[in-house]
Design an enzyme around this catalytic site. Sequence first.
Site, PDB file in Angstrom:
ATOM      1  N   HIS A   1       0.834  -1.218   0.000  1.00 34.95           N
ATOM      2  CA  HIS A   1       0.000   0.000   0.000  1.00 34.95           C
ATOM      3  C   HIS A   1       0.864   1.262   0.000  1.00 34.95           C
ATOM      4  CE1 HIS A   1      -3.228  -2.701   2.053  1.00 34.95           C
ATOM      5  NE2 HIS A   1      -2.996  -3.045   0.805  1.00 34.95           N
TER       6      HIS A   1
ATOM      7  N   HIS B   1      -1.223 -10.815  -4.991  1.00 31.03           N
ATOM      8  CA  HIS B   1       0.194 -10.454  -4.894  1.00 31.03           C
ATOM      9  C   HIS B   1       1.095 -11.448  -5.623  1.00 31.03           C
ATOM     10  CE1 HIS B   1      -0.955  -7.272  -2.303  1.00 31.03           C
ATOM     11  NE2 HIS B   1      -1.403  -8.075  -1.364  1.00 31.03           N
TER      12      HIS B   1
ATOM     13  N   HIS C   1      -9.341  -1.586  -4.676  1.00 34.80           N
ATOM     14  CA  HIS C   1      -8.226  -1.974  -3.808  1.00 34.80           C
ATOM     15  C   HIS C   1      -7.305  -2.960  -4.522  1.00 34.80           C
ATOM     16  CE1 HIS C   1      -5.842  -2.286  -0.263  1.00 34.80           C
ATOM     17  NE2 HIS C   1      -5.745  -3.577  -0.540  1.00 34.80           N
TER      18      HIS C   1
ATOM     19  N   ASP D   1      -3.382  -2.607  -5.010  1.00 36.60           N
ATOM     20  CA  ASP D   1      -2.396  -3.661  -4.733  1.00 36.60           C
ATOM     21  C   ASP D   1      -1.510  -3.917  -5.954  1.00 36.60           C
ATOM     22  OD1 ASP D   1      -3.058  -4.239  -2.095  1.00 36.60           O
ATOM     23  OD2 ASP D   1      -4.416  -5.883  -2.621  1.00 36.60           O
TER      24      ASP D   1
END
Length: 314
Positions: free
Chosen positions: A85, A270, A243, A247
């Site tokens: 973040h 991720h 979001h 990411d």
Amino acid sequence: MGISLQDYQTTLKSRATLTGIGVHSGNTVTIHFLPADADAGIVFHLIDDDQPVREFRALVSEVGATDLCTMLGDPAGQHIATVEHLMAAVLGLGIDNMVVEIDGREVPILDGSSIEFVEAIDQAGIEVLPVKRRFIRILKPVRIESGASWAEFRPYSGTRFEIEIDFESPAIGRQGFATDLTADVFRSEIARARTFGFMKDVERLWAAGYALGSSLDNSLVIGDDHRVINVGGLRYPNEFARHKTLDAMGDLALAGVRFIGCFRSYRGGHRLNATALRRLLSDRAAFEVVEATRRGRAGEMSAISAPVYAPWTI
Ligand SMILES: [Zn+2]
């Protein structure tokens, strides 16, 4: 149309400080942001008890784990967890060089979004340095697949993200977010989108000793009735997809320089982001390193052969 690309590298004008808890460890950490020289990149300095200061460059080559967050370093030893973040704010606001001094092994989660990192960088101010900024320009598509998930880079005249997610829970369902990246778009459309999770998963993570700092103050939580538990509900109608875009920005900032191209993903995370970036950087025919031409029109780029702080030179 492409974005207007700023030609010169930046750093901070002064320093800024934030304190908060790590979402996985639950520990309180203090983080200082400091100016750095051109070509230094983003470098974390870990001040870890009595140990000597350990440096981690914010590069995908330093990523040691992508299980619950993106972690630089050794999961079983010295590391810095949950950098994504913060790195999203770095990419979003266009910070090329900065030292991040941190007195614990996890970047604070704050409110689960990037907004407090944006505010800290704004407080420090942004300084333009007299050294050209470099970019990775995507020359041909690079795609990876993992089960139903996929991610790809494609040639494009700006820096673009097209992110789609698809969850069984009707609280999320199938939703997407697509945008060309500019600092204004990052501030107004992306920076406030919070991390999210399901109550049943959080309970399991707590039992396993993870997500110890997780709470409604720093996560959107979906209950067993498929409703968002947080008072006040969502900050954007598709906050979940935004979001995931945030990411992806943070994970792809670990290229060390901004890319010129379009990154698309479906059901990403991720691990997929890091794998896609590694795949791109391992295929030297898929990209070139460029900087602004000496006498070129605004946004005109030419290839150069002297990358300094990109991972393929390490
Ligand atoms: Zn996140």
